[in-house]
Structure formats: C-alpha cells, structure tokens
Design an enzyme around this catalytic site. Sequence first.
Site, PDB file in Angstrom:
ATOM      1  N   GLU A 183    -126.932 -56.141 -29.916  1.00  5.20           N
ATOM      2  CA  GLU A 183    -126.069 -55.114 -30.198  1.00  5.20           C
ATOM      3  C   GLU A 183    -125.524 -54.676 -28.991  1.00  5.20           C
ATOM      4  O   GLU A 183    -126.244 -53.705 -28.200  1.00  5.20           O
ATOM      5  CB  GLU A 183    -126.837 -53.945 -31.070  1.00  5.20           C
ATOM      6  CG  GLU A 183    -127.313 -54.484 -32.662  1.00  5.20           C
ATOM      7  CD  GLU A 183    -126.016 -55.087 -33.505  1.00  5.20           C
ATOM      8  OE1 GLU A 183    -125.178 -54.417 -33.206  1.00  5.20           O
ATOM      9  OE2 GLU A 183    -126.293 -55.727 -34.243  1.00  5.20           O
ATOM     10  N   GLY A 197    -127.961 -52.599 -26.020  1.00  5.90           N
ATOM     11  CA  GLY A 197    -127.627 -52.204 -24.629  1.00  5.90           C
ATOM     12  C   GLY A 197    -126.534 -52.698 -24.158  1.00  5.90           C
ATOM     13  O   GLY A 197    -125.476 -53.094 -24.882  1.00  5.90           O
ATOM     14  N   SER A 198    -126.290 -52.893 -22.820  1.00  8.01           N
ATOM     15  CA  SER A 198    -125.118 -53.197 -22.239  1.00  8.01           C
ATOM     16  C   SER A 198    -124.788 -54.767 -22.571  1.00  8.01           C
ATOM     17  O   SER A 198    -125.774 -55.583 -22.351  1.00  8.01           O
ATOM     18  CB  SER A 198    -125.116 -52.836 -20.834  1.00  8.01           C
ATOM     19  OG  SER A 198    -126.022 -53.589 -20.032  1.00  8.01           O
ATOM     20  N   GLU A 211    -115.997 -51.502 -21.147  1.00 11.00           N
ATOM     21  CA  GLU A 211    -116.636 -50.330 -21.959  1.00 11.00           C
ATOM     22  C   GLU A 211    -116.641 -49.187 -20.999  1.00 11.00           C
ATOM     23  O   GLU A 211    -117.225 -49.108 -20.065  1.00 11.00           O
ATOM     24  CB  GLU A 211    -117.986 -50.988 -22.546  1.00 11.00           C
ATOM     25  CG  GLU A 211    -118.690 -49.738 -23.308  1.00 11.00           C
ATOM     26  CD  GLU A 211    -119.805 -50.345 -23.658  1.00 11.00           C
ATOM     27  OE1 GLU A 211    -120.432 -51.134 -23.090  1.00 11.00           O
ATOM     28  OE2 GLU A 211    -120.034 -49.963 -25.095  1.00 11.00           O
TER      29      GLU A 211
END
Lengths: 477, 477, 477, 477
Positions: free
Chosen positions: D251, D231-232, D379
């Site tokens: 991740e 996730g974030s 991001e």
Amino acid sequence: MTMLKSVYPLYLNNVAQQPNTDLAVTDKFTGEVAFRVAQADMATIDAAIKGAVEAAQPMAQMASYERQAVLTHCVTRFTERFDELAYALCVEAGKPIKDSEGEVGRLIDTFRIAAEESVRMTGEVQPLDISARSRGYQGIWKRVPIGPCSFISPFNFPLNLAAHKIAPALAVGCPFVMKPASRTPLGAIIIGEVLAETDLPKGAFSILPASRDGADLFTTDERLKLLSFTGSPDVGWDLKARCGKKKVVLELGGNAAVIVDADADLDDALERVIFGAFYQSGQSCIGVQRIIIHADVYDRFRDMLVARTKSLVAGDPKLRDTFIGPMIHAKEAMRLETWVNEAVAAGATLLCGGSRDGAMLDATLLEDVPADTRIVTEEAFGPIALLSSFTDFNAALAEVNASKFGLQAGIFTRDLFKVLDAWDHLDVGGVVINDVPSYRVDNMPYGGVKDSGLGREGVRFAMEDMTEIRNLVIRRA
Amino acid sequence: MTMLKSVYPLYLNNVAQQPNTDLAVTDKFTGEVAFRVAQADMATIDAAIKGAVEAAQPMAQMASYERQAVLTHCVTRFTERFDELAYALCVEAGKPIKDSEGEVGRLIDTFRIAAEESVRMTGEVQPLDISARSRGYQGIWKRVPIGPCSFISPFNFPLNLAAHKIAPALAVGCPFVMKPASRTPLGAIIIGEVLAETDLPKGAFSILPASRDGADLFTTDERLKLLSFTGSPDVGWDLKARCGKKKVVLELGGNAAVIVDADADLDDALERVIFGAFYQSGQSCIGVQRIIIHADVYDRFRDMLVARTKSLVAGDPKLRDTFIGPMIHAKEAMRLETWVNEAVAAGATLLCGGSRDGAMLDATLLEDVPADTRIVTEEAFGPIALLSSFTDFNAALAEVNASKFGLQAGIFTRDLFKVLDAWDHLDVGGVVINDVPSYRVDNMPYGGVKDSGLGREGVRFAMEDMTEIRNLVIRRA
Amino acid sequence: MTMLKSVYPLYLNNVAQQPNTDLAVTDKFTGEVAFRVAQADMATIDAAIKGAVEAAQPMAQMASYERQAVLTHCVTRFTERFDELAYALCVEAGKPIKDSEGEVGRLIDTFRIAAEESVRMTGEVQPLDISARSRGYQGIWKRVPIGPCSFISPFNFPLNLAAHKIAPALAVGCPFVMKPASRTPLGAIIIGEVLAETDLPKGAFSILPASRDGADLFTTDERLKLLSFTGSPDVGWDLKARCGKKKVVLELGGNAAVIVDADADLDDALERVIFGAFYQSGQSCIGVQRIIIHADVYDRFRDMLVARTKSLVAGDPKLRDTFIGPMIHAKEAMRLETWVNEAVAAGATLLCGGSRDGAMLDATLLEDVPADTRIVTEEAFGPIALLSSFTDFNAALAEVNASKFGLQAGIFTRDLFKVLDAWDHLDVGGVVINDVPSYRVDNMPYGGVKDSGLGREGVRFAMEDMTEIRNLVIRRA
Amino acid sequence: MTMLKSVYPLYLNNVAQQPNTDLAVTDKFTGEVAFRVAQADMATIDAAIKGAVEAAQPMAQMASYERQAVLTHCVTRFTERFDELAYALCVEAGKPIKDSEGEVGRLIDTFRIAAEESVRMTGEVQPLDISARSRGYQGIWKRVPIGPCSFISPFNFPLNLAAHKIAPALAVGCPFVMKPASRTPLGAIIIGEVLAETDLPKGAFSILPASRDGADLFTTDERLKLLSFTGSPDVGWDLKARCGKKKVVLELGGNAAVIVDADADLDDALERVIFGAFYQSGQSCIGVQRIIIHADVYDRFRDMLVARTKSLVAGDPKLRDTFIGPMIHAKEAMRLETWVNEAVAAGATLLCGGSRDGAMLDATLLEDVPADTRIVTEEAFGPIALLSSFTDFNAALAEVNASKFGLQAGIFTRDLFKVLDAWDHLDVGGVVINDVPSYRVDNMPYGGVKDSGLGREGVRFAMEDMTEIRNLVIRRA
C-alpha cells in the site's frame, strides 16, 4: 406457405401423444383456426405428475454435464429452428414478426444462460464454531433440487416465459409438468419436441395443454413441490391460496410507469417509450402504462409521442413493417375500449387512437386521466398509455408508487442522486434508468412486489427457488 | 426468591402497555399461576399493524450502524440479565435450568450474529451485456426490507425461536408484530422490554400475546408482507392457506431419526442420543424420535440406552441436576401416554419409562414399534424414542425418509461415502454427522422439507427472506 | 501421413508472421525435426508489448457477449480440429496419443468454462454506513482487467496449460503476450491460429516462441501488469525476483505424494496410482512421486504395483496402446537415471524399471529410499515413484508435508475424520480423496504452496488474478 | 499532565521486553524526546520469526470464536483507552487531536470489522462433474491461514494502518511480526500491550521497532509467507524485489486528484476539498494533491479555496482548534518547500501558504503549475494542493490518469454517465463521488494500481490475501 403443422401433440412423460385434437388454436390476426393441439384430461395430468415423481431421483442424480448437455441441445435446436419458432409465435400470439424473432433470440439466451448455470450450482463451507458450545462442529451446505414442479405459463411470451421455468428446472434437475396458455400452446409444445430428442429420465417433463377446469391438479396436487405461475394477478393470488404445501412463485402484472425528467434526451426517450408502450400491443407485464413527464417538457414530449404513435403501422403481424398487431382476443380489446371510454367520460382527453376493429386496437394515448379510473389503477395489458406531468421529482416517485402493483419502473434522468433516491424508494422489483420499465435481460433478477407477484425469476434466481438448501453438519469429537 | 414480576405488559408500537392482565401463565412444574400478562385484542393488533406500516420507511432508512447498535444493545442487556432470563424460561416453560441457561446463551448468539450481519447486507453488480440486444446495459441489485412482518413463535424455545425472527428483522430493517406462544409469552416480552430501551422508530415492534381466536390479523392482514411461523405442522399449513399475498416461512415439526452405524463410538453416541431424545423432555422439533441402530450393535446399544435413560433425573426443573422436567401441559403428556399405549397394544415393547404424573412423563424407550402407529408417524414432541435395527445402510436411509417430515437427521458413522450418500439422499434440511439431528448452531441454515416446513432460518437466511431484491438497470445510450 | 505443416509462424499482434524458421521442433519419439517455427527477437517482443498496451482499452470495453463469442469460437474450432491438435501434441511432446486426446478434451473444457465465466464477472454492493462517520456513504465495487499480461507456458501440457492463461485473459479482457515452451510451441501456435480468425482488437494477443536469452522482456518490461508462469521452481522464483512491479502467479512443480491407507480398495487404487505415477511419463507437476502405503497392505500393494508397472507398454506414442512414451529430452532421462543410481547407491531397492534408452526411461519403482536423496527431495518429473510405509496416519500426513513442495496430495481412505484431518493439516493446494494428487478438473482452484508456487489457476481464480477491484464510493450529502 | 510513560517495551512472542531504550521518539510539535522505546536487533527479529513459525499451527487450530474473542477484547480495551491512544497519536505523529481521535475511532472500527469477519471465513462447494471425465468427482474448498506474516507499517496512521494488518491476521489465524515506523512506534506498541492481555498462542505476535538497517529479515526471511508493507513507493517496490517467495501486498502512495465539475455544490465541495488536502498536514496516501476544476467555476472555487485555506489554524496539535500541525519531520517540510520553490521558479503561481517554520509548513495552494515539476509528478505527502482547470470531462479524466500513481480519485458531479465513465476509465483503486479521494471506510476494498501498490486491504480483502485456498476433491468410484 407455412412452417406449421395442422396438428400438434401433448408431451406426457417425455413422449409425444395425440389422444385428441381438442384444442383449436387460432391465427390471432385472421381469427381462423391455425392448428389443433391435444388437450390433457385429469387422468393424463395425474399420470404426468406420477411420472415426475418417479423422475425426481434420477434427475437429481444426473451429473452437471449431463444437465448442461440437455440445455445445450436445446440452444442448438432452437437456433436451427429459429424461423419456424418465430413464425409460430407470430401466428398463435399475433406477435409482429420482428418481435417474434426477438423473443426467439431471448428463448435461446435463456437456455444458454441455464446451460452455463447448470454447472455452477455451488454451496458453502460455513464456520460453525462461533461459540464455545459449537467447538468442533463444521458446516457445509449445498443445494438439491426441490422435486417435481408445476408450471403455468402465459400467452404473451409463449416461448420465453415458458423457458424461464423450464430451463432453470432442467439446470437444477427438477422434473416438471407444464400447462401452457391455451391460446398459445405451441411455443411450449415445440420446446417439448426438442426436449423429447434428449435422453432425459422418463417423466422429466410433460407439456400439457388443458382447459382451466380440468387443470386443478397443477395447483392442488401435493406431490408437486413448487408452483410457478406467470399470468394475471387475480388468478395468481387465487392459486396461492389453493396450492397447499408448495412453494409458490408468482410473476403477475402491473401498470408500469416511466418518469421522463426535465434533463432527459427526449429524442432518445421517445423511441424507448413508444417501444415500451406499444410493442406487441402492450401485452407485456412491464409494458409502459403510465408516462410521468416533467412539466417543463410535458407539452413538447406529448406532441412528440402523439406524432410518433400515429405513425405506427398496425396490421398483419406477419408483415415485417407492422408494429401493432392484434391483441390476443377481441374480448381483451373490447375490455380496453370500455376502459378508455370510461376514462374519457370521467374527464380524460384522448390524444390519439382509441378505435377498435375486432382484436385490433389502436395505439392509444390519453392525458388528464382521473386517478381512480380502471385504466389507471388496473393492468391495461394493451396498447394504451397515459400521460401526466410533475414538477417535483419526489412527487413523481410517489405517483409511481401510487399503485397496487410494483414490477418495474423506468426513469429518464442523468442525475445520480435522483437515481439513488429512486432505487431507495420505488416499491418495485426493478428500476430502469434511461429506459422504460419494459426492459429485461434474461439473466437479471426479475419479479414484482405488492400485487405484482412473489419471488424472482431470471435463471439463477429461479434456480434458487427450485432448490432446497441441504446442510451437512459434522461433529468431530 | 424469584426474579420475576407478578404482572407483565404487552408492547404496542415500542411501548409497554398494561390494558389488562388477562393471560395467566403457570409455572409448568408446580402448575400454579406464576405471573399474569396483558393480552391484545383485535383493535390492539390492528393498531400495531398500522404502527408497523408507518415504521417501515423510517426503518428502511436507518443506517447500517444504527441497526447494529440496536442489536448490540440487546446482546449487552441479555448478557446482564442472563440469570433472570434463564429463570423465566425455567418457570414458564418448565425447562430444566441448565437447558434454560443454554437457551439464553443461544439467544445472545442469535442477536450477536444478527448484529454482525446487519452491516453486511450486500448486493451484486451483474453484467447484463450478455447478448447483442443488451449492449450498453449494466445491472446492480441490492436487498431492501420486505416491510412489516408477522411473527408467531412457539412455546418450546420462548427466547431463541422468537429471536430467530426478531433479530433478522431488526438486522434488515423490518418492523414486526409478534404473537408469542400463550403458554410462554415472557421470553418475548422481555425481549420487548429491552428493545423498548432503544430509539427504534415508533412502530418498529409490537409484542402481543393474544388468544388464537382474536389473532387472525397476524395471518390475514394484507398490510403484513411476510408471515413467519414456528409451531405445529397442522397450524402452520393452515396459516399458509389463509395468509393472502404474504411470503410465508414455516418452521414446523418432525419425527427426527438418528442412524447409529456399526462403526460408531457407542459411548460417545450414547450421551448424544440421550441428549437428543430427552433434553427439555423431547419438546424440540429436532428431538430424536427414531433411533435406527445397526443390527451388529443393536442389543448392546439398546441396553446402554435403557440403562442411561433409567438413570436420568426427573423432577423440578429449577434444580440443577434435573434432566427431565414437565411437559408443557398435562394434556400433551396424556396424548403421548395414549400413543405409547396404542403402540404397545399394536405389538411394541416398552423398554423403559411410559409412566405419567400430571405433565411429568417418564423418559421412554420402545422397540418393535409397528410402522403405522402414531408414535412413529406423527411428531411425538415429548420424551420418547423408538428403537429399530438395520443391516443395510441404504435401507436405514430409506427408513429415515419413510416419514412425512424432513427436518434434520443424524448419523453416527465415519464412512465418508456413507456420509455423502446420506447428504445426497436424505430428504431433510440438514444431516448431522456423528451427532443427533437435534443439533443446531444459530448461524447455520435451518429448516425442513416435506411437512416440516418451508424456507430456512439461521440469521442470514432469514434476512434474505425478509428482503426483496431490488434491481437497478442502467442503459447507456 | 501427417496433419502437421512443415513450417509455422509466430503471432504478433493477432497476425501470423514468418520472419524466420529458426526454431526446429523435434518429434520427441524419433528425435527428428518435425517442423520449424518462427522465433521472436527482442524487437518483436517489444512490438508485441506495445500492441498489447494499445489493445488494453479496446479490450476492456468489449461487451461481455463479445468476449464470450471469441471463446466460443475457440471451443468450436478446437472441436473441429480435435484430431490435428492431438496429433500435434503427440509429436511435439511425445505424449501418448490417448493422453494427447485427453488434453485436447481439457483444452476445450478450459475454453468452455472461460466462455461461461466471461459473462459472469460480478461485483458487489457493499454497505459502508457501518459507523457514524460513514453515514450517507455507499459502496459498489467491480472488477476491471489488470491490463497487458505476460504468459510463459511449459512443455508438458502445450495446449491446456497455455489455455489456463489465455482463456481467462480473454474472459476478462486482458491482452497478452505469450512465450510457449521452445520444445513444444505448436499447441500455443494453433491456439493463436484460431484466435486470429476472430476480430479481437489489434494487439490482443501475441504468441512468440523465443529463446530464453532474448525473452527477458516477458519478465522485466514494466508495461506488463501480470506475469503468469508455469514451469520449474528454480526458474519461477527467479522470475519473481526480477519482474518489477508486476503481479506474479507461479505454477511450479512438486514431488506429490499419495497415501494408501489400510482400508483402501487396492484394486481400484492400483489403476489410479499407476496412472498418477506414469501417465505422460510422469511429466506432470502433480504426478505421483511418493506412494505412502499402510504397513498392513504394503507388501500386497507393492507387489500389485510392480506387476502392473511391468505390464505397461512403452514405445511409440502414436500407437494407441502405448502407455509410456519418451521423456521430453534424453537429458531429462539421463538426469533421472542418475538420481535413481544415486538412490540405489544410498541403499534404495529398485523394484522395477530403471533402464534408459535415449529419452525413453522405464517406468520405475523404488523402495527403502533414503529421505535425503534427490529422487525424494527434488521434483522427479519422470516415470518414477517411490514406495514407503506407515502405521500411524498422522505420521503419513507428516511425511507428505516433509517436502519443500506443496501442490496436491492424494489419499485413499474412507475415514471421514482422516479426510478432515488431511484437509486441515496437509500443507498443499489440494487434497484428493480416493484418488491420486494428479487429478485436476479445469474449473477447480489449482495451485501450490511453499516452493510449488503462488496463486491459483482454474479459470475463475485466474480471472480474479487478472483483474483489479475498482471501488466506487458515493457520498450523499 | 501526560498519559504517556517515559519508556516502552517491544513485544517479542507476545511478551513485553525491555532490552534497551534505544529508540527516542520525539514530540513532533515540540521536537523534544517524548519517550523511549526498545529496539530489536537481528537476533530478536529472528527469535520472533521462529516464534511465529511455531505459533502457526496452534493459531490455525483456534476455533473461530476464540479468534473473535481476541479481537473483541481489543475493541473493548481500545474503547476504554480511547483518550490515551488519541493523545499518543497526537504526540508521536503531531496529528491534531481531533484527527487523532478520528483515527482511534477507526482503529476500533477496524478491529470490530475483523471480529465480525473472523467467524465468517467461508469456503465453497463446487460442482466438478462438468464433463464426462470428471463424473463422480466433487469439490469443496476452504481458506486456511497462509502462515507467519511480516508487517511493516507507516508513520502517518500509527494505529489504523497497523490495525489493517494486525486485525485481519488475527481474524484468519496468522501469527505475525511487525515493524512499526520508527518515528511513531507507540501506536503499534499499545496494540501489542492489549494483545498481550489475551491468551493467544505463544509467538502469535511480535511488535519490534527496528532500525531499517537491521530489519532486513522482515523482508528476506523465507519462513515468512506474506509481506504486507505500507509506506513510500520506492521502499515498497524495492522490498518486492528482495522478498523471495513471499506473497506481497503493497500500500504505497499517490498524488491523488479530485475533479470539481461545473454542477458541483461548491460550498459543500469546499469543506471536503480542504479536508482532503490539509487534514493531518496532507500526510495521507490519499490526500488531495491535485484539484481539477471546471473552467466555468474555476475562479470562484479558487477564491473560495484560498480564503478558506488562509483561515486554517496552524499550531500545537494538542489544541482542539488546530487544523494544521507539524509535518513528521523538518526534513520533509524542507523537501516540500524546495518543491514549491522549484514549481514557482518554473512558472507556477503561489496562491497562499508556502512558508515553513521547522516542521510546520503552511497550507499551500498553487496554480498554473507545469506538469513536469516534482510537486505534480511525485507524491507531495504534505499540506499542498495544486489547482488546474478543464472544460471537457474526458480531458479531466485523462489528467487524473496522467500520473504514475493510481490510488483513489474524487469527483464532484451528479451526472450519472460521468460517474460511470469515471468508474470505467479512471485507473485507480477507488473512485469517490461527491467527495475527495481521501475518503476511506475500513471495510471497503482499498489499494492502488500502477506505482501505488499491489493488492487490496480493507479487512475482508486483507483476510483473503492472508489465506490460501485449500481444495478438497472427492472421487466416488
């Protein structure tokens, strides 16, 4: 001044013996007898094999650290005796002293790698319960030494190509009998001298110079479990047919090629190609025999090669600035002289070199050599290289493959996809990028396909060949 | 009712062909001809080898998933044709139907393992800058298919021992020519039938029943890069001497032993030993031939074995309760009958069995058999086992090792240190704890030492043999 | 006579510095100040981290042989300074001189293993064309150093547990900052002294004794990529919560158990259990705290243990026959004294020992200890062991698992199936058969589960943690 | 017509339960509620964890083939339900149908890889007798499942990123509790539906949609041994700090860059870069955010990119020619719109796109974007890419590294040495040559460094994380 003795023993079951001084070894440059060495007869070889059989079990039971200690002792002693070893190579092989020193360095590398590997002989825990019928079963395998080994080593690297058999054998715990090349037995003898300082089990090693006639037991004796031969293709393949039930590893020859693509840094490539073609007078299985040059740079690179080749210093290998020493024997130089003449008669152009004086053969370059002449198709094993040109990279790859041999190939290019194409399609044991095929590091897998041999050396890979997998299966009811 | 056809083709370069019906294959129980199969002559074999050579490059270039798809297709089709395959085995090999079904299950396992391995052919990134001379060099090696392979498979596992060659070859991308056993060609033929349903490159496979006389190309042709043979020791070792430059893998026979120690669970051991000795009439390389029993339990276990052996149902292998079917041929049964008589004449005691009716030989137990009789020293390959006793475990290990063979050995014990001693000292390819030597799972390393063979099968291990390491060395100036 | 100096520096970015002598280190037996050491403040730690960041790239670019040379230098120098290192341990840790010598031997082992591994950091060539969408893709991965590392090492193995962080870091090419235990900083300081003799890139290492208060940057600074801590569970788990984005390896404590089954060789087991329970006064993460004995041999083994424990010589660790030296601090001895008294109050029986004199605590055995007392549930970390009995082996396994810890366990049995059951079911990092949990070889994977830690050390395993996999994917259009 | 139901359950301890329909999931294109899903409260999560703890031992004891059978069942069922799964993705994630189909294909790949790996969890036989003190010791280690796992999966690959946690867990034998993304829970729910058809031990899996508030147990509960979160970045690093003693795999995201060098095939690169930047509206951790183009081709490639971007079809993801669907939520599109405006205000040039309609954001290209704007440093996770130019390749590498993230990077070049330099120096988990960073095959090691995460997925690599090494040491007296 010499660091060598006049007489050397053989080693039978770990012990120096001097039953005779039958083998006269010449200084390859002067042609004079440099020293004499004991030669083994069939009874001695038989006794050595018997000793090796008896040593198999004690060696298999040595602890890892004990095997490592033997190899570390060798590293230490070779380092201490560095100059003597280099000098011995220079005399018995006619190898220029700088190249001789290089080989001693590699001898030490090879034993050090083996010392490190000797404590790393791992096995695998493997799930066996992969279907209902094997529920409750589990597997573990390890490697055990294959048993007494037979080693036959060549004249061109008397130390390091002996080391590539001896060091892995000690690392895994195999006793061995070795027949060194009769023309250059001293390298192996000195290794024997150093091994004799250790407390290896009796029979662990025998180093037995022998005439080829009396040496058949190395090949045929069924007590020996592996035959590892480095030498000429004809001999090697014949041994394979006659060696009975043994496993066989053959490191044979080739007519290695290098491709110089249009994007190569020619100055950089020049030094490497000259090295590859002519170091130790081209007497290397991976010496550059064929130089395949992109048409766009052909003329320029040819001229550079010719000029540089002409500048190479030939002469006494004991002199530090000598690049080209003698070949191992005048007969070999004569053979190559004939091949060169034959090629020229068939239409080839001699760019430089071509003359012979005894065992001294000039560094020689040819171009326009018909593809069916012996200098192309056979292994030259001397200071000779052949130039040709290409325009299509795939055609260059095909030319490399147009050989009965397949040991290594070199490519000067920076193009990733050409590199990958070469790796996919060159039928060789190793592809060397931005360098000549003549490059080898002693831990890498090394060996050929096609007529160039069978199996891989490079310490860890030789160790695998010198072991058997022994599986353990456990059923839990 | 039969699931079999009356005539079967050979497969030449992926295609079924019916040039003749020269090979008559009998129902091993009835002795009648069950079906006829095309037989290849030398020209056909030559054409197959030519096709394999041409297929080498296209197969090497198949993507991993394409090789996997071929193997997965086989798994699917074998599963669909399960009953037919089992029936074929039962007829052509005389293998009891339950054992036949077991073999079909293992055939499927072997192809499934290969399908899984086909996408896992990894290589290694290896540091080469291990000394100053190699600064700037790095190495990467991968495996490439070795090229066209020659396979010769035996009669006793017509499916699974063909599969142990075919499936790894497909997994790595090697074309092959196979000569199945003439007495039991159908297993391989049906595998060929299934492979012909795929889009493998032309020449990828040929399955060629052939008489031994005309089959020399399988051994001698230099276009073939590997010879993998499973069969009798004499034939195997002879092939090795005649096979030229090929790599050789030999899976031969043995006279496998099992040790039953004093702490064994005898009831449990009984069933496993009976299975090991007598399943498919002992016609297995790892069938139990020698039963070495601790003296403390010898009498009791002998009596248990004799009673259980006498209870085994012999007869028509198509019947579901048959345990002992025919041997492959009456000649083989006669051979063993002779050996038994010879042993009895030399002082052995026949505990049960010993009678023969054509190819049907009784499950037979002997004790007090002199160590130098053929029934001890040679491979029996039939429903016969020999009992002996021991008191010292190390002596039992020595007895196992007192053989020219070394395939697998079994030990019934729970003692960890005995297990480890056996793993260290038994000169075999595999030690099976709490079970018979006859156990095999199709992913484990499997193969023998001494006269029992050379190399290991078990899919991943065969794949390694069917590849060459191809190194890539990069020099960064 | 002493081999030690009165003042020692810290090492900041490879260089010895003596900003102060703030840290007084006592001789743990006499309680007197033995020497003084420089202590780092936060600015110094910050400078060290900055230096490590700058060293990361140069270290990553060192050739394998250069990293190996640094480690080999350490092996050589530690061997030369063997006696001095042992003496330092004896003084600063109160470790009996024989145990101190043992630790120096292991220090050398650890660096030698790392030297060997430093040239073996391999990667993998991996097929990616595993489905149609990835046709034409191939993959290769290698390991690269993770970057600047933070190390915190404990007092009980001042050399070897520092080595298990330092040596792998150097082997892979990671710079590091280390905070050694304040009570025993000298081991790490001397390692620093030896590293300062090499030409490691500036910033490659800093060894910084520091008070816990000022040392937070070791935990919290985000420039550090890995925190490897060996020490007490409470501290370790707290660090994990506060360490930001770092990878974390924790080697914490336990209350290790050994099972002595009915079939054990009690004489042999006795010496090992005594060693496991009492060597270096039980101040080891894997010291034997719980002895679980089969009821059939309980009384006999208890009596043997008590007699042997009473015979242990306690006293000055510098004397060669001393087995029990002081604990690291009187406070620790007091803590344990309290726990013993608490257990006795709760119903436990004191079999021997139990008395304290300053930091000297008797080797102590207890039985019938209630399961909920601290001496059972917590890590004792002192010369105390608890006896209990079992009749069912599975119950004994369950008792081992009835702990919040899970580092190692030992089992004295020869029963293969019990061994496999233990391997399957014991919730620990390592099961040691026929020996105590206290056994460790420096190349094996070592570390705990549950509250005992996270990750594995043992050179190769630590090296993996200190690297990142960096994949290379190539698409060929 | 829809293939979806209106209500879906959660899965608690393998069983579908419908305690409520609290979670409304919208069709991301229409914005209407598409279906409703049960949501778990804390008691349910607690019950799931309890079930997982109870399942740990039974799952660890499953035979390899049983674990494989579960995974193979999933492969079969997902293949059968292919269209339904793709449709579900299309609805709940707004993912264009072609991309949805691609993800279902990868889901199947991931489970197939795991099925294959499930029977390959090997261990190692390791020599321990590496120094005199360890004579007589040998070691074997295997992997055992780490225990109950906690999985939190993201919205952007509702199937395959759930699969990358679930499939490895089943392959090694770990029970798990999973919290799928609340916006796209259906992918995981259907996986649960398929798993519920198997006979996994009770408690093996729970799939529990939950509001973030009530979901803390996924992070904090100490019965769970591993937390794997995708996730974030902000959420991920926060979880790490709060997760107690668990092992953590994260991740997270990135702002991935691709370098287009002067020698690139621009036509080929164009399609890949467009794909990398805009597939599933850029909502991928490895979507192309930064395009770094050699100055010599900058103008030309920019124009190509702009033209191609303008041609992309945006709209209803259910239509087969749609390339750009909605973002996951209008809020996300608004966030990006703000960032774009901010960049333009700071001097960036908008090349195309930039408009928003609800959750639909145009495919957008910008150039001359100041390096400190959020659209560069953070991001983007949307259909936006930024162009910049370079002249020196090393500067381009430095620009890639000038990010707090480090997941993957792509390079279009054929130059071998640039490739190797990039592999050496790019601080990312993977370098993709001749393609965008957005490429992933499901068996390769995948994961980031720096703020992009911790650890690697890719089935085999995740399996390693989900296991503990358990060593077995045997002392032979």
